[in-house]
Write a protein that holds these residues in place. Structure first.
Motif, short mmCIF file in Angstrom:
data_model
loop_
_atom_site.label_atom_id
_atom_site.label_comp_id
_atom_site.label_asym_id
_atom_site.label_seq_id
_atom_site.Cartn_x
_atom_site.Cartn_y
_atom_site.Cartn_z
N THR D 30 33.61 20.64 -45.33
CA THR D 30 33.44 22.10 -45.33
C THR D 30 33.74 22.62 -46.73
O THR D 30 34.78 22.31 -47.30
CB THR D 30 34.40 22.77 -44.32
N SER D 44 36.99 27.19 -40.61
CA SER D 44 35.84 26.30 -40.46
C SER D 44 36.30 24.85 -40.31
O SER D 44 35.87 24.14 -39.39
CB SER D 44 34.91 26.46 -41.66
N ALA D 45 37.19 24.42 -41.21
CA ALA D 45 37.69 23.04 -41.14
C ALA D 45 38.47 22.80 -39.84
O ALA D 45 38.34 21.74 -39.22
CB ALA D 45 38.57 22.75 -42.36
N ALA D 48 36.18 22.28 -36.93
CA ALA D 48 35.57 20.95 -36.97
C ALA D 48 36.53 19.89 -36.42
O ALA D 48 36.15 19.04 -35.62
CB ALA D 48 35.15 20.61 -38.40
N CYS D 58 38.04 19.26 -46.67
CA CYS D 58 37.78 20.65 -47.02
C CYS D 58 37.76 20.80 -48.53
O CYS D 58 38.77 20.56 -49.20
CB CYS D 58 38.88 21.53 -46.41
N GLY D 221 32.36 25.58 -38.00
CA GLY D 221 33.12 24.36 -37.78
C GLY D 221 32.77 23.69 -36.46
O GLY D 221 32.75 22.45 -36.38
#
Lengths: 277, 277, 277, 277
Positions: D30, D44-45, D48, D58, D221
Motif C-alpha cells: 500500500t 488501507s494497510a 489488507a 506499507c 485495503g
C-alpha cells in the motif's frame, strides 16, 4: 432555568438521510495541543470523529501527529503554525474548535489571533480552555462567527469578570448577552446560555465520575461533531451535545468509579444509536 | 501483623461528593522514564488517571511524550529536565511520584536531587525503583514531605541495610521509624509500615500472577491516585491502594495465567465501583 | 513422528509457585527490528510478556522505541547497536531471541556476530528469520548456547542445504544433529527436532488461519517466555510453546477467518490459565 | 444493473486450503500517506492485513512508520521516496494500492509516476483518492496492469469528465471501457463497472453510517486483501470486497450511529468467518 431533556436530544439526533456522503455531515477543524498538552486536542478530534462528523482535521504541534494517528487514523493532521494551510483549511470548514491544550504562550496567542482573522460569520467556532484565558488576558476582540464558549467556572471568571460566587444565572446571562455568544458554564450542573434565546438551560445528567482531566476537551469535540452534522437549530444542537456528553458518563458510571474522556468517546456511536432509534 | 481487609478498603473508596470538579480529586505529578525505561512512567501515570486522580502530569524524557499520549491522552507531559517548569508544577501538586524508570545515571540523580529541593511538607511523595537505589547509593538526605517508599526486597536491602533474610517485621520497622516515612516492602505478601502508627499491616490478596515487570510502577500510580483524591487518613488510604492493586489481579487471575500491569490499570474504574457501592 | 498432545502441554504450564517474584520467571531479551521491520520485534517482545516472562527487554532500532511502548509499556528498550549495554544485558538474561525483523544488511550482520560472542552456554538462544538467513549466507560459526532455530521451509533450505522437497524427517534430523541445536521447521504441520533427543515431534494443531505475516515472530516470543519461566526440561517446554501458539489460533479460528499474531498474543494469559488449571 | 448478493460473496470467501503458508495468500503493497494524511494509508494497510492478505508492506512518509506500527505491527514499512527499494518490492507484489493520503503535490506526482513505470501486466493495481486526482490533472497515461479505480463521485467527475448529474450507468460504462479498467463509483449505492464484463453491478448493502472520513481508504485495503488471496476470478473478488465492506458496517450499525473505518477493519476476521462457513 429549563432542564435539557432526553426528548429534546432525541429530536436532534435523527436517523441519517440515506442519500448522503461524508460531506453531508460536515467538516471540523480542531486547533490546539502544544508540546505539553497534546492529549487535549487528540481527545477533541476523537470526539468529533466518534460523534459522526464527516471529515475531521486536527491542527496541532507536529510532535502530536504520531500519537494522534496511533489513536485516530480517521483524522488528518496539519501544523498549527502553518498559516497558509490553516487559512485554506478554515475556509472549507463548517465548525472550528480552538483551545484544547493550546497553552497561553506567545505561539498560542499568535495562532488564536490568526484564527480569529480567518473565521467567517456562518461558521461555528467553539472556544475552550487556554483560548478563553488568552481572550480575557489580552482583551482580544471577538470575530464575527457563531461562537460557543465552554469555560469552567474559573475560566468564566476570567472572561466575564464575575467571581465564582457572583456567577448567578442573571449575572451570567447579562455578560453572555454582551458577548453575543453562546456560553456553556461547566460545573457539576452545567448551565447553557444560548446566543439566540433568553431561556437558560441546565444539564441535569452527569456526575462526579466526570471530574477528571480532559473531560472538557471531549465536550468540545462532541459539540463540533453535532454542530457539523445535525440540521436542528444551533441552540438545540448545542444542548443535545452537552446532554450526550454527560448521559454517556452516567451509563458508564453504573459500573465505573470514574469515567474517562476516552471511554466516553468510544461509547458515542452506540449511545447515539440508542437515542436515534 | 494486622491484615488489610476489604472492609477497611470500602471505608476509603467512598462515593464521590457530587458538588465537585476535577480539582477536588487532586493533582498528581509522576516523574521518571528515561530513554530505556519509558514504559514504567507511562504505567505509573496511567494508573493515577484510571484510579481517579483529578489531573495527572507526567515529567519524563521527551522521547516518551508520543508513546504516553498514544496510550493516555488524559495526561499532560513535561520534560523532566526542565527545572523551571518542574518547579512551578511541583508547587501545584498534591502528590508526586518519583522513580519509575528514572534510571540511576547522572541525569537521574540530578532530577531526584532537584525534586527533593522542591517538595513541600504537606505533599505526598512516593519514592520508587531507581530513586530508592539512588538514595541508598548517594546517601541522599530526605526532604520534609509525606514520603512513601515502595521498595521490593532487594531495593529495601539497599535502603535499609538489612539483608533479605534479616528483613523481619521488627527489623524493618526499626529502620522505617528512623526514616520517618511509610515503607511498603513488596513481596508475595507485601508488608506496610505506616509513618503514623506502630501497627504493621500485611496484604493477603495478590498472587504469583502479579510477578511480572511493571507491577510496581502500576502500584505507584494507584497510590498517587488514592492519596490525591480520598479524604480518609493517609495510612488507611495507602493500605487501600495496596489492597486494590492486588485484589484486581486476583479478579483477573480467575481467567488469566499472568495479569499484566496495563490490564490491572484498565480494570481500576470497575473494581473501584464495586467497592464504593 | 510423535504428536504433541495437550496432556504434555498441561505438564509444562503448571500453576505458579506463590513464593516467587518477577525474577523467578526469567529475563528475556529480544533483539531485532530494523527501520523497515520494527513490527516483528514488537510482536516477539509482546508475546514474551503476555506468555508470562518475568522481565522483558527489547533491543531494536531506536525508531521502534515509541511504537513498542505505545503497545507494550511492560517492556524496556535499548539501542541494538549499543554494544556496551547489550553486553551487560545479555549477561543477565535467561533467554535471548535474535532475528525478528533484524534484516540482512551490514548492521544486522554486525549485531548478530556480536551477540554470538556474548551468549553463554546455559542461555537459551532462539534464532529466527533474518538471523537464520545471515548464518547460512556467511557460514557463521554457532556460539555455545542452548540454540533453537525457528526456520520456515525456505529458511531451513538456506540453513540446511536441503531443498524443500528433500526436507524429509530423516534428512532434517541428520542436519539438525550436526547443528547440535533444536530446530523447529515451520509449515502447516510444524516439526520439532529437539537437541536432546531422537524423537521427532509433530504439531497437529493450527490451521491456515495462521498463514499471515508476523506469525513466526509471535512464536519466538512464546518460546522465550516459556523457556524463561517453566521448570520442565527444555524439550518439553519448547513443544508446549509450539502447541500453545497454534492452539490459541484454533480457538480464535472458531469465529475468525484469519487469526492475527497480535490477537494470539492478547489471548495468551487466558489460554494458559485454561491449561494450568 | 445487477445486485451483488451474499450468495456471490460466499462463493468467493472460501475456507482456506490447509496446505498453505503466508505466501499462498498474496503480497500487498500500500503506497500513500504524506505528512498530513498518514491515517489514510494506515487504514488501507490495516484492512489488507485484517482481511487476510499473506504479507503487507506499507510505503509511506517515514513520519508515519511509528503510528502505523503502534496500531499494526503485522505490516512492514518503507520510505515511499526510496525508489530502489520500491522497485524491488513492487516486483514481488501480487497487489499494489496507490493513493490513500498520497496528496497531490510534486512528491506525490513523482511517486505515482514512478509506480506506474514499475507495475506489471498481471499485477492488481488499486488506484484511489489523490492518485485519481493526479491522473486527471496531469493526463497521466495508465500502465498496463489490472487496474481498479475507486473514485467517489467528484473524483470520478475529474477522471471521466462526467459531471455528477451526467454519471448515468451508460455514460459511466462508456468511459470505463475506454479506460480499460475496473471502476468502482462510490456513492450511497456504489456501482461497479468490471474490466472484464459488460454487466454493471450495484451494491445494495451499506448505509449513511458509513459516511465518514477514511471509509474509502478502508475499502482499498479490503480490495487488496481479497485480490491477493482469493482464487475466484478478479471480477467476483472485487464485488465480494465491495459487499463485505458495507455489510460489516450494516452489522455494526445495528447498535452504532456511525461506523468508523477502524471498527470495520477490526470486524473483518469474524465477518469473513461467517460467510466462509
Amino acid at each position: 432555568m429549563q432542564q435539557i431533556t432526553e426528548t429534546l436530544v432525541r429530536q436532534v439526533i435523527q436517523p441519517r438521510t440515506q442519500e448522503s456522503h461524508k460531506g453531508s455531515f460536515g467538516r471540523v477543524l480542531t486547533i490546539g495541543g502544544n508540546r505539553n498538552f497534546g492529549g487535549a486536542i487528540i481527545m477533541s478530534a476523537s470526539a468529533a470523529v466518534y460523534s459522526g462528523a464527516g471529515l475531521v482535521t486536527c491542527a496541532t504541534d507536529p510532535q502530536n501527529f504520531v500519537s494522534l494517528h496511533a489513536r485516530l487514523p480517521e483524522a488528518m493532521v496539519v501544523d498549527y503554525q502553518d498559516q497558509d494551510l490553516l487559512s485554506t483549511l478554515i475556509a472549507q470548514m463548517d465548525t472550528v474548535v480552538i483551545g484544547p491544550g493550546l497553552g497561553t504562550d506567545a505561539t498560542a496567542l499568535e495562532i488564536l489571533k490568526f484564527v480569529f482573522t480567518q473565521v467567517r460569520p456562518q461558521q461555528d467556532l467553539i472556544v475552550d480552555g487556554s483560548a478563553i484565558t488568552l481572550i480575557a488576558q489580552y482583551h482580544l476582540p471577538l470575530p464575527v462567527a457563531q461562537i460557543v464558549f465552554t469555560p469552567h467556572q474559573m475560566e468564566w471568571q476570567r472572561l466575564s469578570g464575575l467571581k465564582i460566587a457572583a456567577q448567578t444565572p442573571a449575572n451570567n446571562q447579562a455578560v453572555q448577552q454582551k458577548l453575543g455568544a453562546t456560553v456553556i458554564v461547566k460545573s457539576h450542573r452545567t448551565e447553557v446560555y444560548l446566543a439566540a434565546q433568553s431561556t437558560i438551560w441546565q444539564n441535569t445528567v452527569g456526575s462526579a465520575a466526570m471530574a477528571t482531566g480532559g473531560m472538557g476537551d471531549c465536550l468540545t469535540g462532541i459539540l463540533a461533531g453535532f454542530l457539523a452534522q445535525f440540521s436542528a437549530d444551533r441552540g438545540r444542537t448545542i444542548l443535545a451535545a452537552v446532554y450526550t456528553h454527560s448521559a454517556i458518563s452516567d451509563q458508564l458510571a453504573r459500573t465505573q468509579y470514574v469515567t474517562l474522556p476516552t471511554q466516553i468517546i468510544a461509547a458515542l456511536p452506540t449511545f447515539m444509536a440508542q437515542l436515534a432509534s
